[in-house]
Design an enzyme around this catalytic site. Structure first.
Site, PDB file in Angstrom:
ATOM      1  N   SER A 145    -160.758  83.869   2.932  1.00 30.76           N
ATOM      2  CA  SER A 145    -161.037  85.106   3.655  1.00 30.76           C
ATOM      3  C   SER A 145    -161.775  84.926   4.974  1.00 30.76           C
ATOM      4  CB  SER A 145    -161.835  86.061   2.764  1.00 30.76           C
ATOM      5  OG  SER A 145    -163.078  85.481   2.406  1.00 30.76           O
ATOM      6  N   HIS A 166    -156.793  88.132  -0.989  1.00 26.94           N
ATOM      7  CA  HIS A 166    -156.327  88.363   0.379  1.00 26.94           C
ATOM      8  C   HIS A 166    -154.859  87.987   0.576  1.00 26.94           C
ATOM      9  CE1 HIS A 166    -160.099  89.520   2.431  1.00 26.94           C
ATOM     10  NE2 HIS A 166    -160.666  88.814   1.470  1.00 26.94           N
ATOM     11  N   LYS A 195    -157.775  95.819  -1.453  1.00 30.06           N
ATOM     12  CA  LYS A 195    -157.484  95.347  -0.098  1.00 30.06           C
ATOM     13  C   LYS A 195    -156.108  95.875   0.321  1.00 30.06           C
ATOM     14  CE  LYS A 195    -160.731  91.540  -0.321  1.00 30.06           C
ATOM     15  NZ  LYS A 195    -161.360  91.879  -1.604  1.00 30.06           N
TER      16      LYS A 195
END
Length: 396
Positions: A186, A214, A244
């Protein structure tokens, strides 16, 4: 009256952090966390959200969430194992398994909870974990909680991993060994070397665990890092978040039916924490449907990412070696990084500084997260601010 010892500890350490540029100020948003946000009445182009596909503010998700509240209420009312499992949770988990290409999946209240839950449910003091040195804090904490021997290997250093895997296996002192890695890291936006990791794991009969917080919704036409490499049948644990790219909240672990059955009876956050709310579960399921049925949002995100990277590079900024939309602008010194972020704010761009201990000392960066929801005009505004501040501070 609070303890004098506590007061002294807090005062001394807070002042120390502030003096070294390591104290993080929190800025409450006045409204939704979209591509443009409002803080203290000021409108800003938002480059700090993990909302990769813009789904956090998507009208389709809002609609189904509102309908779920009307039918099911605002809370699930209990832990999953008593009577907090709604048919909505079952539908979400079935959808997640299909999304990740596994037999089954289990949903948790957060991605952090997933790593605390799954690692410690399978690994114990008689085991060893080979962990990438840049793995996320939740992986580190999950490993610590398991009490397994933690063996760090150099970041994406496959020679180091192989040597340590061989040594751990041949020592004969561990019942089980697991390799854990982030799918997408990340802070730098680089992707793990999963084919090589799987090859090493197969050679030494070691379990594999990928934290794809991610990567899910971003790589592999949305299905994530494991799918990106075509290794869905080779990875034992696929963990991801629902907060996310999915745009809501929560996390999940996907794997074999036996693994998920075990986590349902042995992972503590599942057993002892109230389950995800009806609105969240329904919105997550809708988001997965959108991602699985179209690549439009991913295509927009990747185009915006390419454009931002190109323009920042042309200006002369160091954006590292990101392979994903995560775009760090590496400044270096902590206070300069904080100052750079503050100047961007003054110029109408919200891009938070990230400094030690989140990243190694001396590698402070302003991290940019272009999303599918940004327009070219928004990105151009951000690029102009970067140019102005970069020249003013002598960085470009």
């Amino acid at each position: 009256m609070t303890s004098k010892t506590l007061d002294h500890f807090l005062q001394e350490n807070l002042e120390d952090l502030k003096s070294r540029g390591l104290y993080n100020e929190i800025d409450p948003l006045q409204g939704a966390n979209g591509p443009v946000i409002t803080i203290n009445g000021k409108k800003l182009v938002n480059l700090s959200s993990n909302n990769y596909l813009g789904l956090a503010t998507d009208e389709r998700l809002k609609k189904v969430a509102i309908e779920a509240v009307k039918e099911y209420g605002v809370g699930a009312g209990a832990v999953r194992t008593i009577n907090g499992t709604l048919d909505l949770h079952v539908k979400l988990e079935e959808k997640l398994a299909k999304f990740k290409g596994t037999e089954a999946a289990i949903a948790y209240q957060s991605g952090f909870n997933c790593n605390m839950a799954a690692i410690s449910a399978v690994m114990d003091k008689n085991d060893a974990i080979l962990s990438d040195e840049l793995n996320h804090a939740s992986i580190i904490d999950g490993c610590r909680l398991s009490k397994a021997k933690i063996i760090r290997f150099g970041h994406s250093d496959m020679e180091d991993l192989r040597a340590k895997a061989k040594e751990a296996k041949e020592s004969g002192q561990y019942n089980k060994i697991m390799i854990i890695t982030d799918g997408v890291f990340s802070m730098d936006g680089d992707v793990c070397k999963l084919p090589e990791i799987v090859e090493i794991a197969e050679e030494f009969d070691i379990m594999t665990y990928v934290d794809d917080a991610h990567g899910s919704g971003v790589l592999g036409k949305g299905a994530g890092t494991v799918k990106h490499f075509g290794l869905s049948d080779k990875v034992d644990f696929q963990m991801g978040t629902l907060s996310k790219a999915i745009g809501v909240v929560g996390g999940y672990v996907a794997g074999t039916q036996n693994l998920i059955d075990w986590l349902k009876v042995r992972s503590r956050p599942f057993l002892f924490s109230t389950s995800l709310t009806p609105a969240d579960v329904t919105a997550c399921t809708e988001a997965l449907d959108l991602i699985m049925n179209s690549t439009e949002l991913q295509d927009n995100m990747w185009e915006n990412s390419r454009y931002l990277k190109e323009e920042l590079t042309k200006l002369g900024f160091d954006i590292g070696n990101s392979e994903t939309p995560i775009t760090p602008v590496i400044i270096g010194e902590e206070q300069a990084t904080q100052d750079f972020s503050k100047r961007l704010y003054e110029e109408g761009v919200y891009a938070k500084s990230i400094v030690f201990p989140t990243v190694p000392r001396g590698t402070g960066r302003v991290r940019n997260m272009p999303s599918a929801a940004h327009t070219k005009e928004m990105l151009d505004q951000a690029i102009a601010a970067y140019e102005k501040v970069g020249k003013e501070m002598g960085i470009i």
